[in-house]
Design a protein around this motif. Sequence first.
Motif, short mmCIF file in Angstrom:
data_model
loop_
_atom_site.label_atom_id
_atom_site.label_comp_id
_atom_site.label_asym_id
_atom_site.label_seq_id
_atom_site.Cartn_x
_atom_site.Cartn_y
_atom_site.Cartn_z
N MET A 145 31.07 35.93 31.64
CA MET A 145 29.93 35.53 30.83
C MET A 145 29.96 34.03 30.57
N LYS A 146 28.79 33.41 30.70
CA LYS A 146 28.62 32.05 30.22
C LYS A 146 28.48 32.19 28.71
N VAL A 147 29.30 31.48 27.96
CA VAL A 147 29.34 31.64 26.50
C VAL A 147 28.02 31.22 25.87
N GLU A 148 27.47 32.15 25.08
CA GLU A 148 26.22 31.88 24.37
C GLU A 148 26.29 32.20 22.89
N THR A 149 27.37 32.87 22.46
CA THR A 149 27.49 33.25 21.04
C THR A 149 28.81 32.73 20.47
N LYS A 150 28.89 32.68 19.16
CA LYS A 150 30.13 32.25 18.50
C LYS A 150 31.26 33.23 18.83
N GLN A 151 30.95 34.53 18.88
CA GLN A 151 31.98 35.53 19.20
C GLN A 151 32.54 35.30 20.60
N GLN A 152 31.68 35.01 21.56
CA GLN A 152 32.16 34.75 22.93
C GLN A 152 33.04 33.50 22.96
N LEU A 153 32.64 32.46 22.22
CA LEU A 153 33.45 31.25 22.17
C LEU A 153 34.79 31.53 21.50
N ASP A 154 34.78 32.31 20.43
CA ASP A 154 36.03 32.70 19.78
C ASP A 154 36.92 33.48 20.75
N ASP A 155 36.31 34.35 21.57
CA ASP A 155 37.08 35.12 22.55
C ASP A 155 37.70 34.20 23.60
N ALA A 156 36.95 33.20 24.04
CA ALA A 156 37.48 32.23 25.01
C ALA A 156 38.65 31.47 24.40
N PHE A 157 38.49 31.00 23.17
CA PHE A 157 39.58 30.27 22.50
C PHE A 157 40.79 31.18 22.29
N THR B 244 30.51 23.57 28.87
CA THR B 244 29.97 24.91 29.02
C THR B 244 31.18 25.83 29.16
N HIS B 245 31.28 26.81 28.29
CA HIS B 245 32.44 27.70 28.27
C HIS B 245 32.12 29.03 28.95
N PHE B 246 33.17 29.67 29.48
CA PHE B 246 33.05 30.96 30.14
C PHE B 246 34.16 31.87 29.63
N VAL B 247 33.85 33.16 29.55
CA VAL B 247 34.85 34.14 29.15
C VAL B 247 34.71 35.37 30.05
N VAL B 248 35.84 35.97 30.41
CA VAL B 248 35.87 37.17 31.24
C VAL B 248 36.26 38.35 30.36
N TYR B 249 35.47 39.43 30.49
CA TYR B 249 35.74 40.64 29.73
C TYR B 249 36.13 41.78 30.65
N ASP B 250 37.08 42.58 30.19
CA ASP B 250 37.46 43.83 30.82
C ASP B 250 37.31 44.89 29.75
N GLU C 85 35.14 45.05 27.37
CA GLU C 85 34.87 44.33 26.12
C GLU C 85 36.05 43.55 25.57
N GLN C 86 37.18 43.57 26.27
CA GLN C 86 38.35 42.79 25.85
C GLN C 86 38.37 41.49 26.64
N PRO C 87 38.49 40.34 25.96
CA PRO C 87 38.56 39.08 26.69
C PRO C 87 39.88 38.97 27.44
N VAL C 88 39.79 38.63 28.74
CA VAL C 88 41.00 38.54 29.58
C VAL C 88 41.07 37.23 30.37
N GLY C 89 40.05 36.39 30.26
CA GLY C 89 40.06 35.13 30.98
C GLY C 89 39.09 34.15 30.35
N ALA C 90 39.31 32.87 30.62
CA ALA C 90 38.44 31.85 30.06
C ALA C 90 38.54 30.57 30.89
#
Length: 140
Positions: free
Chosen positions: A4-16, A43-49, A51-56
């Motif tokens: 996912m291309k990060v678009e929400t605060k939750q996604q950014l928190d998951d990337a961090f 531009t941040h990206f996060v990978v989910y498996d 719904e669990q973040p596993v990459g950024a």
Amino acid sequence: MQVMKVETKQQLDDAFHIRTEVFVKEQKVPMEEEIDQYEEEATHFVVYDDEQPVGAGRLRFVDGYGKVERICIAESVRGKGVGRLLMEKIEATARGEGAKKMKLNAQRQAERFYEKLGYETVSGEFLDAGIPHVTMVKVF
């Protein structure tokens, strides 16, 4: 796996969160070096498996090229193609914004991974956060 291309605060928190797990806890990079002055412009990206973040990772544009930074994959899913998926999404985003060239500073232990993706080493070894790195580029 979903990148996912990060678009929400939750996604950014998951990337961090993933970056903290891999770089700070596992590789002992000081938090003040891991989170830097470029976070807001990137531009941040996060990978989910499931719904669990596993990459950024993140992408910035510097001098007309796409600069890939902070690529990290959770230890539990390394070697399963997650890094390739993440890089493909980042590169597609960069190309979509007009980038003709990509650049990154790879940890030496990840150099072969990036070579398989078409990157070429263009520097000698240097230390970043006490970890050996090389600069690599890819031209589209």
